[in-house]
Design a protein around this motif. Structure first.
Motif, PDB file in Angstrom:
ATOM      1  N   GLU A  17       0.839  -1.200   0.000  1.00  0.00           N
ATOM      2  CA  GLU A  17       0.000   0.000   0.000  1.00  0.00           C
ATOM      3  C   GLU A  17       0.868   1.241   0.000  1.00  0.00           C
ATOM      4  N   ILE A  18       0.473   2.220  -0.780  1.00  0.00           N
ATOM      5  CA  ILE A  18       1.162   3.506  -0.811  1.00  0.00           C
ATOM      6  C   ILE A  18       0.153   4.624  -0.557  1.00  0.00           C
ATOM      7  N   SER A  19       0.663   5.737  -0.103  1.00  0.00           N
ATOM      8  CA  SER A  19      -0.160   6.943   0.086  1.00  0.00           C
ATOM      9  C   SER A  19       0.644   8.145  -0.362  1.00  0.00           C
ATOM     10  N   TRP A  20      -0.053   9.192  -0.761  1.00  0.00           N
ATOM     11  CA  TRP A  20       0.609  10.439  -1.110  1.00  0.00           C
ATOM     12  C   TRP A  20      -0.298  11.601  -0.751  1.00  0.00           C
ATOM     13  N   THR A  21       0.327  12.761  -0.608  1.00  0.00           N
ATOM     14  CA  THR A  21      -0.380  13.987  -0.268  1.00  0.00           C
ATOM     15  C   THR A  21      -0.061  15.063  -1.295  1.00  0.00           C
ATOM     16  N   ALA A  22      -0.721  16.192  -1.159  1.00  0.00           N
ATOM     17  CA  ALA A  22      -0.453  17.316  -2.058  1.00  0.00           C
ATOM     18  C   ALA A  22       1.006  17.739  -1.972  1.00  0.00           C
ATOM     19  N   LYS A  23       1.615  17.618  -0.795  1.00  0.00           N
ATOM     20  CA  LYS A  23       3.022  17.986  -0.641  1.00  0.00           C
ATOM     21  C   LYS A  23       3.910  17.126  -1.525  1.00  0.00           C
ATOM     22  N   ASP A  24       3.614  15.839  -1.625  1.00  0.00           N
ATOM     23  CA  ASP A  24       4.396  14.951  -2.488  1.00  0.00           C
ATOM     24  C   ASP A  24       4.261  15.358  -3.952  1.00  0.00           C
ATOM     25  N   VAL A  25       3.054  15.718  -4.356  1.00  0.00           N
ATOM     26  CA  VAL A  25       2.819  16.135  -5.738  1.00  0.00           C
ATOM     27  C   VAL A  25       3.565  17.430  -6.035  1.00  0.00           C
ATOM     28  N   LEU A  26       3.491  18.382  -5.116  1.00  0.00           N
ATOM     29  CA  LEU A  26       4.192  19.660  -5.299  1.00  0.00           C
ATOM     30  C   LEU A  26       5.701  19.441  -5.420  1.00  0.00           C
ATOM     31  N   LEU A  27       6.261  18.578  -4.562  1.00  0.00           N
ATOM     32  CA  LEU A  27       7.699  18.309  -4.600  1.00  0.00           C
ATOM     33  C   LEU A  27       8.087  17.675  -5.931  1.00  0.00           C
ATOM     34  N   TYR A  28       7.272  16.754  -6.411  1.00  0.00           N
ATOM     35  CA  TYR A  28       7.564  16.129  -7.708  1.00  0.00           C
ATOM     36  C   TYR A  28       7.541  17.168  -8.821  1.00  0.00           C
ATOM     37  N   HIS A  29       6.527  18.010  -8.836  1.00  0.00           N
ATOM     38  CA  HIS A  29       6.443  19.027  -9.884  1.00  0.00           C
ATOM     39  C   HIS A  29       7.655  19.957  -9.860  1.00  0.00           C
ATOM     40  N   LEU A  30       8.088  20.358  -8.670  1.00  0.00           N
ATOM     41  CA  LEU A  30       9.294  21.185  -8.576  1.00  0.00           C
ATOM     42  C   LEU A  30      10.514  20.416  -9.085  1.00  0.00           C
ATOM     43  N   GLY A  31      10.553  19.114  -8.811  1.00  0.00           N
ATOM     44  CA  GLY A  31      11.679  18.297  -9.233  1.00  0.00           C
ATOM     45  C   GLY A  31      11.799  18.160 -10.737  1.00  0.00           C
ATOM     46  N   ILE A  32      10.706  18.314 -11.474  1.00  0.00           N
ATOM     47  CA  ILE A  32      10.773  18.260 -12.938  1.00  0.00           C
ATOM     48  C   ILE A  32      10.778  19.655 -13.553  1.00  0.00           C
ATOM     49  N   GLY A  33      10.997  20.670 -12.710  1.00  0.00           N
ATOM     50  CA  GLY A  33      11.224  22.013 -13.228  1.00  0.00           C
ATOM     51  C   GLY A  33      10.027  22.939 -13.266  1.00  0.00           C
ATOM     52  N   ALA A  34       8.896  22.541 -12.674  1.00  0.00           N
ATOM     53  CA  ALA A  34       7.731  23.431 -12.650  1.00  0.00           C
ATOM     54  C   ALA A  34       8.026  24.648 -11.771  1.00  0.00           C
ATOM     55  N   GLY A  35       7.311  25.732 -12.055  1.00  0.00           N
ATOM     56  CA  GLY A  35       7.438  26.914 -11.206  1.00  0.00           C
ATOM     57  C   GLY A  35       8.272  28.029 -11.783  1.00  0.00           C
ATOM     58  N   THR A  36       8.547  27.986 -13.071  1.00  0.00           N
ATOM     59  CA  THR A  36       9.310  29.052 -13.715  1.00  0.00           C
ATOM     60  C   THR A  36       8.523  29.561 -14.913  1.00  0.00           C
ATOM     61  N   PRO A  37       8.104  30.849 -14.872  1.00  0.00           N
ATOM     62  CA  PRO A  37       8.187  31.827 -13.779  1.00  0.00           C
ATOM     63  C   PRO A  37       7.249  31.446 -12.617  1.00  0.00           C
ATOM     64  N   ALA A  38       7.633  31.811 -11.420  1.00  0.00           N
ATOM     65  CA  ALA A  38       6.928  31.359 -10.221  1.00  0.00           C
ATOM     66  C   ALA A  38       5.497  31.880 -10.129  1.00  0.00           C
ATOM     67  N   THR A  39       5.218  33.045 -10.727  1.00  0.00           N
ATOM     68  CA  THR A  39       3.875  33.635 -10.626  1.00  0.00           C
ATOM     69  C   THR A  39       3.020  33.396 -11.871  1.00  0.00           C
ATOM     70  N   ASP A  40       3.531  32.635 -12.825  1.00  0.00           N
ATOM     71  CA  ASP A  40       2.793  32.336 -14.055  1.00  0.00           C
ATOM     72  C   ASP A  40       1.575  31.470 -13.692  1.00  0.00           C
ATOM     73  N   PRO A  41       0.344  31.903 -14.047  1.00  0.00           N
ATOM     74  CA  PRO A  41      -0.831  31.094 -13.727  1.00  0.00           C
ATOM     75  C   PRO A  41      -0.744  29.667 -14.254  1.00  0.00           C
ATOM     76  N   ALA A  42      -0.085  29.481 -15.410  1.00  0.00           N
ATOM     77  CA  ALA A  42       0.056  28.135 -15.958  1.00  0.00           C
ATOM     78  C   ALA A  42       0.933  27.262 -15.070  1.00  0.00           C
ATOM     79  N   GLU A  43       1.922  27.863 -14.422  1.00  0.00           N
ATOM     80  CA  GLU A  43       2.802  27.106 -13.527  1.00  0.00           C
ATOM     81  C   GLU A  43       2.166  26.894 -12.159  1.00  0.00           C
ATOM     82  N   LEU A  44       1.315  27.812 -11.748  1.00  0.00           N
ATOM     83  CA  LEU A  44       0.663  27.663 -10.441  1.00  0.00           C
ATOM     84  C   LEU A  44      -0.253  26.450 -10.386  1.00  0.00           C
ATOM     85  N   ARG A  45      -0.665  25.944 -11.552  1.00  0.00           N
ATOM     86  CA  ARG A  45      -1.441  24.697 -11.562  1.00  0.00           C
ATOM     87  C   ARG A  45      -0.622  23.527 -11.039  1.00  0.00           C
ATOM     88  N   TYR A  46       0.693  23.673 -11.089  1.00  0.00           N
ATOM     89  CA  TYR A  46       1.594  22.622 -10.625  1.00  0.00           C
ATOM     90  C   TYR A  46       2.204  22.918  -9.257  1.00  0.00           C
TER      91      TYR A  46
END
Length: 285
Positions: A17-46
């Protein structure tokens, strides 16, 4: 032979059994380069929990990397040196959109062992389901150098004809110097991606980026460029890892859009377009 093909194929499935939270998803998205530019609405989805959408490739690390390469090395019949192991390819089929938070049952097993002469190839299938039914099915192709040559089945070729004509879109995507260090926090602790000494022993000049990080970066690029940022349109994603990426390089991502499927080729721009991902497809609505 450290890989006992008969034992590996005969072993029953392993379930956990595995579990995940929003924090895990956010960390993964940052790990693949999401968040540039940080205030871009398209990036805020990630990157912002109040409007978070889950990129389907998160399935490859859900539960702290449970479906990863190192997981296959603990299955019956497999006992090899981690320095000889490379992730050769990955396919992922989505049965429905991934929830931001969840608990699922994972079932994994070795479904094939191929003799490629100089290497053995293991195919590990992982299936995930929650109380509402199946979530995803993933196949990882794992190359173990120096473990072939026993006269076994070579298996099918993973290669496809290159897409015809000029790509519909080309995107150049920089890889941060610290990207592998951030990505590994999602669960793939293979020292190949962080330890210079280990990387040298494995035959590389320095630590390399995780193939699944490049895989996630590529899928995000297709979603953002051709699918209007709608992660729910992704049905499947498959790729063969044709070469390494070094942190600090630039990915050149070429996309050929078809009816229900986009073909993709990824190369390292600074190394004369050395292939990185080949035979790559994204199935979508």
């Amino acid at each position: 032979m450290p890989i006992d093909a008969v034992k590996a194929l005969a072993a029953g499935p392993r379930t956990g059994e595995i579990s995940w939270t929003a924090k895990d998803v956010l960390l993964y998205h940052l790990g693949i380069g999401a968040g540039t530019p940080a205030t871009d609405p398209a990036e805020l989805r990630y990157t912002l929990e109040s409007r978070l959408h889950v990129l389907p490739s998160f399935a490859t690390v859900a539960g702290a990397g449970a479906p990863g390469v190192t997981s296959a090395l603990s299955l019956p019949g497999v006992e090899v040196d981690l320095a000889k192991v490379l992730h050769g390819g990955q396919s992922l089929t989505l049965h429905r959109p991934l929830p931001v938070e969840g608990t699922a049952t994972l079932t994994d097993r070795i479904t094939a062992v191929y003799d490629k002469g100089r290497a053995a190839v293991l195919v590990m299938r992982t299936e995930a389901a929650d109380t509402d039914g199946p979530l995803w099915t993933a196949d990882a192709r794992i190359h173990v150098r120096g473990e072939g040559g026993w006269g076994g089945d070579r298996g099918p070729s993973a290669r496809r004809e290159a897409p015809a004509g000029e790509p519909d879109r080309t995107v150049e995507l920089p890889v941060r110097e610290d990207q592998a260090l951030l990505y590994r926090l999602s669960g793939d602790w293979n020292p190949l991606h962080a330890d210079p000494g280990f990387a040298e022993r494995a035959g590389f000049e320095r630590p390399v980026l995780h193939g699944l990080c490049t895989y996630g970066m590529t899928l995000k690029t297709v979603v953002d460029t051709l699918l209007g940022g709608d992660v729910t349109r992704v049905r499947a994603c498959a790729a063969r890892f044709a070469g390494v990426v070094y942190p600090g390089e630039t990915l050149r991502i070429r996309m050929w859009r078809g009816d229900g499927e986009t073909r993709v080729a990824v190369s390292a721009a600074e190394r004369d377009d050395a292939p990185v991902l080949a035979d790559t497809t994204v199935g979508h609505s």
